[in-house]
Design a protein around this motif. Structure first.
Motif, PDB file in Angstrom:
ATOM      1  N   UNK A 532      34.216  44.454  33.894  1.00  9.80           N
ATOM      2  CA  UNK A 532      34.522  45.040  32.589  1.00  9.80           C
ATOM      3  C   UNK A 532      35.719  44.373  31.919  1.00  9.80           C
ATOM      4  N   UNK A 533      36.748  44.045  32.725  1.00 10.34           N
ATOM      5  CA  UNK A 533      37.974  43.487  32.150  1.00 10.34           C
ATOM      6  C   UNK A 533      37.971  41.971  32.099  1.00 10.34           C
ATOM      7  N   UNK A 534      36.957  41.331  32.640  1.00  9.38           N
ATOM      8  CA  UNK A 534      36.877  39.885  32.604  1.00  9.38           C
ATOM      9  C   UNK A 534      37.792  39.244  33.636  1.00  9.38           C
ATOM     10  N   UNK A 535      38.253  38.016  33.316  1.00  8.26           N
ATOM     11  CA  UNK A 535      39.102  37.275  34.246  1.00  8.26           C
ATOM     12  C   UNK A 535      40.487  37.891  34.281  1.00  8.26           C
ATOM     13  N   UNK A 536      40.973  38.161  35.528  1.00  5.11           N
ATOM     14  CA  UNK A 536      42.306  38.733  35.735  1.00  5.11           C
ATOM     15  C   UNK A 536      43.158  37.686  36.428  1.00  5.11           C
ATOM     16  N   UNK A 537      44.322  37.405  35.839  1.00  2.00           N
ATOM     17  CA  UNK A 537      45.177  36.330  36.349  1.00  2.00           C
ATOM     18  C   UNK A 537      45.734  36.682  37.721  1.00  2.00           C
ATOM     19  N   UNK A 538      45.893  35.683  38.591  1.00  4.86           N
ATOM     20  CA  UNK A 538      46.489  35.939  39.917  1.00  4.86           C
ATOM     21  C   UNK A 538      47.885  36.536  39.822  1.00  4.86           C
ATOM     22  N   UNK A 539      48.643  36.143  38.802  1.00  2.00           N
ATOM     23  CA  UNK A 539      49.998  36.701  38.663  1.00  2.00           C
ATOM     24  C   UNK A 539      49.968  38.199  38.417  1.00  2.00           C
ATOM     25  N   UNK A 540      48.817  38.722  38.002  1.00  2.00           N
ATOM     26  CA  UNK A 540      48.687  40.158  37.760  1.00  2.00           C
ATOM     27  C   UNK A 540      48.335  40.910  39.028  1.00  2.00           C
ATOM     28  N   UNK A 541      47.397  40.387  39.807  1.00  2.80           N
ATOM     29  CA  UNK A 541      46.917  41.170  40.947  1.00  2.80           C
ATOM     30  C   UNK A 541      47.506  40.755  42.302  1.00  2.80           C
ATOM     31  N   UNK A 542      48.027  39.523  42.409  1.00  3.70           N
ATOM     32  CA  UNK A 542      48.588  39.091  43.699  1.00  3.70           C
ATOM     33  C   UNK A 542      49.786  39.954  44.107  1.00  3.70           C
ATOM     34  N   UNK A 543      50.746  40.279  43.206  1.00  3.96           N
ATOM     35  CA  UNK A 543      51.848  41.166  43.622  1.00  3.96           C
ATOM     36  C   UNK A 543      51.375  42.529  44.101  1.00  3.96           C
ATOM     37  N   UNK A 544      50.334  43.053  43.462  1.00 10.29           N
ATOM     38  CA  UNK A 544      49.787  44.347  43.899  1.00 10.29           C
ATOM     39  C   UNK A 544      49.147  44.195  45.274  1.00 10.29           C
ATOM     40  N   UNK A 545      48.451  43.100  45.470  1.00  7.41           N
ATOM     41  CA  UNK A 545      47.827  42.859  46.781  1.00  7.41           C
ATOM     42  C   UNK A 545      48.881  42.728  47.874  1.00  7.41           C
ATOM     43  N   UNK A 546      50.001  42.042  47.553  1.00  4.62           N
ATOM     44  CA  UNK A 546      51.067  41.899  48.540  1.00  4.62           C
ATOM     45  C   UNK A 546      51.717  43.242  48.854  1.00  4.62           C
ATOM     46  N   UNK A 547      51.921  44.053  47.843  1.00  6.19           N
ATOM     47  CA  UNK A 547      52.589  45.334  48.045  1.00  6.19           C
ATOM     48  C   UNK A 547      51.717  46.296  48.837  1.00  6.19           C
ATOM     49  N   UNK A 548      50.419  46.276  48.606  1.00  9.65           N
ATOM     50  CA  UNK A 548      49.513  47.227  49.256  1.00  9.65           C
ATOM     51  C   UNK A 548      48.988  46.725  50.590  1.00  9.65           C
ATOM     52  N   UNK A 549      49.278  45.455  50.938  1.00 12.35           N
ATOM     53  CA  UNK A 549      48.784  44.911  52.195  1.00 12.35           C
ATOM     54  C   UNK A 549      47.385  44.344  52.100  1.00 12.35           C
ATOM     55  N   UNK A 550      46.803  44.355  50.900  1.00 11.15           N
ATOM     56  CA  UNK A 550      45.458  43.800  50.727  1.00 11.15           C
ATOM     57  C   UNK A 550      45.464  42.278  50.726  1.00 11.15           C
ATOM     58  N   UNK A 551      46.649  41.688  50.594  1.00  7.38           N
ATOM     59  CA  UNK A 551      46.731  40.242  50.515  1.00  7.38           C
ATOM     60  C   UNK A 551      46.192  39.570  51.773  1.00  7.38           C
ATOM     61  N   UNK A 552      46.345  40.250  52.918  1.00  7.29           N
ATOM     62  CA  UNK A 552      45.825  39.685  54.161  1.00  7.29           C
ATOM     63  C   UNK A 552      44.314  39.528  54.120  1.00  7.29           C
ATOM     64  N   UNK A 553      43.608  40.551  53.606  1.00  8.43           N
ATOM     65  CA  UNK A 553      42.149  40.463  53.483  1.00  8.43           C
ATOM     66  C   UNK A 553      41.749  39.377  52.496  1.00  8.43           C
TER      67      UNK A 553
END
Length: 753
Positions: A532-553
């Motif tokens: 729905x939102x199209x392309x999402x920049x890594x600078x937007x979601x990578x910090x969230x992934x690092x904070x939540x621990x999803x970055x490992x997956x």
């Protein structure tokens, strides 16, 4: 008709009338007699006949009275039998000579459970049974033990009296059932025994029963001596007579309340011990209050444990710092004081220890806890705090600064905190650095101090997370941050779904050798295409992934896709391509990482040295103790290593020579500024020289112009990547590029003299 007339016989009356006539004739002869002979005859006849008549009259009178008596006897017997049958007390009639029952009333049948015919067939010996061993009435006169039809034992008192039943001399047995009375007495004795046993088994207590006059009827227990006013026993004396005055004054009102049906408890300090007195009413079988009971128990150990539990509830056990519950209570008091005008406005500082996990996983949990405590101590000392710093999370501290309610002051204090914490902490002869991110909530208006304590902490926490997201050292809460936090939450939710739905794509940016001008490999870059939102920049979601621990997956998925593509390209195009994949701290710290990495490289049949993991300086610093060993193990698998974004914020220069690093990557920010900023150029030059002195290669990222490329050639940089050569492309575009033996445009092969 009267009873006398009903029972009269007419024949005696007629005979008596005849004799009376003859007697009258005799009297006439006497009257007319002229000589003594006739006179004597007449007198004799008259007397004889008169006596006969009198006898007949007397016999008639006796017979009439006898019939009247018989009727009275029959009537009395009928009344007696009715009284016998309906009497509520059990009774029966026994004929001792015949040894048999003559009659039994309904009450006896109900008590013993027999039918009338069954009971009349019994003998006294069949009713009686031996006294129970525990009977206290064995020798009591008139008391017997009988057996019911069901075999139950009855205790009865027997009274006998002579009785005439249907013209038979017999005995009337009158029975008083004592069974219930004996059971009640036994229950009372059992209760008393139980009370005494309960009291005697109290290791630190006493049990007391008292009557309506507050006189003790039972007092037992090992702690009575502490209650007694003197050495005399408590039983038989009132509470005011037997108990110490200060204690009796507290107990007497409770005793009276118990007698009115109200139970109460109170704590009694006796010497250096504390006792709990529980006073309650005691009810009899009818539900009436018969007495009162006081149970006293030593609760000193319990109180001490209660204090310990309270301490555990309000203080962190690892550091002994106040915890979040304590801080919430303290904050609530501050808010109320502010609302009432007793205190002024204030600010909340929420501090997240950024290096807590790295210290915990490298040096151990105890070191991390000591670093937390040392950080709190430094904050307390440098800010001269009157209240201790609180630990409100695993790696979070919080403090309140009174009379600080302007942004200017809050920013100044935050900068001062950073300066103080930039100084090393000495822990067991080891220097540790405690880097923090600070979130600040300023309460500078009456409306803000009306908030709940949890909302105030949430505001400071939100500001701290905003600072981390924006890579700031601190931030002051603004309402817009909450909206961003909500958006961040939705982003996290979408990110989790993206992993499940495989919405990610790996793009590849070419890496060019500045020595040969040839394509040598690619850097893997993740992209997220939301439906729905199209392309999402890594600078937007990578910090969230690092904070939540999803970055490992995410890292594992990128690594797997990259290795799969690289293996296909190596086999299809027979080129010694190298692929660089970012490796987060979460990926490297996963259990079994080395074995899984080995399986990925072998499973895709990668050439040794063709996979390169990029690790940031920050990860190197956070895991500096374990980094050397871990990176060496990775190198043994034939995997190259590079430090990403070298020179930005963290410095591992003093340990760089100890690390098995192959490549230093210069951050794009230096490349963009080096043509206009002499300092940036000197940094790039220094990094290149340092790397070469340590036998490492250098890669410049973010190259966008020929001038930048020319400068890098002059500095003898080894590799470059950027939009000058190619933007990141898909795997299909990489295959097309390789198929036509692509040559990067605009490469000038020049080197410095």
């Amino acid at each position: 008709m009267s009873d006398s007339r009903r029972f009269a016989d007419p024949r005696p009356n007629q005979m008596m009338a005849g004799y009376m006539v003859l007697a009258t004739v005799g009297l006439v002869l006497i009257h007319q007699a002229d000589n003594s002979r006739w006179l004597q005859l007449g007198v004799t006849l008259a007397l004889f006949l008169g006596l006969v008549a009198l006898s007949i009259w007397l016999m008639q009178r006796y017979r009439r009275r006898w019939h009247q008596g018989q009727a009275t006897v029959a009537q009395w017997q009928a009344h007696s039998e009715a009284f016998f049958a309906a009497h509520p007390h059990p009774m029966w009639i026994w004929q001792p000579e015949a040894g048999q029952m003559l009659s039994v009333n309904d009450a006896a049948l109900q008590l013993y459970g027999y039918s009338q015919s069954e009971f009349l067939s019994l003998t006294l010996e069949q009713l009686r049974q031996a006294a129970p061993p525990n009977s206290e009435r064995k020798s009591e006169p008139g008391v017997e033990h009988h057996c019911t039809v069901g075999g139950a034992c009855l205790t009865v008192r027997i009274q006998t009296t002579p009785y005439v039943y249907q013209n038979q001399t017999a005995q009337l047995f009158w029975v008083e059932d004592l069974t219930q009375q004996d059971e009640t007495l036994a229950q009372l004795r059992t209760k008393e025994t139980q009370y005494r046993m309960l009291a005697s088994n109290f290791p630190h207590g006493a049990v007391m029963l008292y009557d309506q006059n507050l006189r003790y009827t039972l007092a037992a227990g090992k702690q009575l001596r502490l209650l007694q006013a003197d050495s005399q026993p408590l039983e038989g004396r009132t509470v005011t007579e037997a108990i110490k005055p200060d204690t009796s004054q507290r107990l007497e009102p409770l005793y009276r309340k118990a007698l009115s049906g109200e139970s109460n408890t109170t704590e009694l300090p006796l010497g250096d011990r504390t006792y709990l007195a529980y006073v309650l009413p005691v009810y009899d079988a009818e539900g009436a209050i018969a007495s009162g009971m006081s149970v006293t128990q030593d609760i000193t150990d319990h109180k001490q444990m209660e204090h310990k539990l309270q301490y555990y509830a309000f203080y962190d056990q690892s550091t002994q710092l106040p915890n979040k519950i304590w801080f919430l209570d303290y904050l609530e008091d501050k808010l109320q004081a502010c609302q009432s005008g007793v205190a002024g406005f204030f600010s909340i500082f929420f501090l997240e220890l950024e290096r807590f996990d790295s210290v915990k996983y490298s040096l151990g949990h105890q070191w991390a806890e000591q670093m937390m405590l040392a950080t709190a101590d430094r904050l307390t000392n440098c800010l001269n705090l009157s209240e201790p710093v609180s630990r409100i999370g695993d790696h979070a501290l919080a403090l309140i600064l009174s009379d600080l309610h302007t942004s200017l002051d809050a920013n100044a204090i935050a900068e001062y905190i950073h300066q103080q914490l930039n100084q090393p902490l000495e822990i067991d002869d080891q220097e540790l650095f405690s880097t923090v991110t600070i979130g600040i909530a300023i309460l500078d208006s009456p409306e803000l101090v009306e908030q709940l304590p949890a909302d105030v902490i949430q505001a400071a926490d939100t500001a701290m997370n905003y600072a981390r997201m924006m890579y700031l050292s601190h931030a002051i809460f603004e309402p817009s941050m909450s909206e961003q936090a909500v958006g961040r939450f939705h982003l996290e939710t979408n990110l989790r779904w993206a992993i499940k739905r495989e919405e990610f794509t790996v793009f590849y940016q070419p890496i060019i050798s500045l020595r040969t001008g040839q394509l040598v490999g690619f850097e893997s870059l993740i992209r997220w295409q939301h439906p729905e939102m199209g392309w999402i920049a890594p600078s937007t979601f990578i910090p969230v992934a690092e904070e939540t621990g999803l970055i490992g997956l995410i890292d594992w998925w990128v690594l797997g896709e990259s290795c799969r593509h690289l293996g296909q390209w190596q086999r299809q195009y027979q080129q010694p391509l190298v692929i660089s994949v970012n490796a987060s701290g979460a990926l490297l710290s996963q259990f079994g990482f080395q074995e899984r990495l080995r399986q990925v490289t072998l499973g895709n049949r990668l050439r040794r040295g063709s996979l390169k993991l990029e690790v940031t300086e920050r990860v190197m610093m956070e895991q500096h103790t374990a980094a050397t060993g871990l990176l060496s193990q990775i190198k043994n698998l034939g995997v190259q290593l590079s430090i990403d974004d070298f020179g930005t914020g963290y410095s591992c220069l003093e340990r760089l020579h100890q690390l098995p690093i192959d490549v230093l990557k210069i951050d794009a920010s230096f490349i963009h500024r080096m043509l206009e900023d002499q300092d940036s150029l000197e940094i790039v030059h220094t990094i290149v020289a340092l790397a070469h002195s340590l036998s490492m290669d250098v890669l410049a990222e973010g190259v966008e112009s020929q001038a930048q490329l020319a400068q890098l050639n002059c500095l003898a940089c080894d590799y470059a990547q950027g939009y000058l050569f190619s933007e990141p492309i898909t795997a299909a575009e990489v295959e097309a590029l390789l198929a036509k033996n692509w040559q990067p445009p605009g490469v000038i092969l020049e080197t410095a003299e």
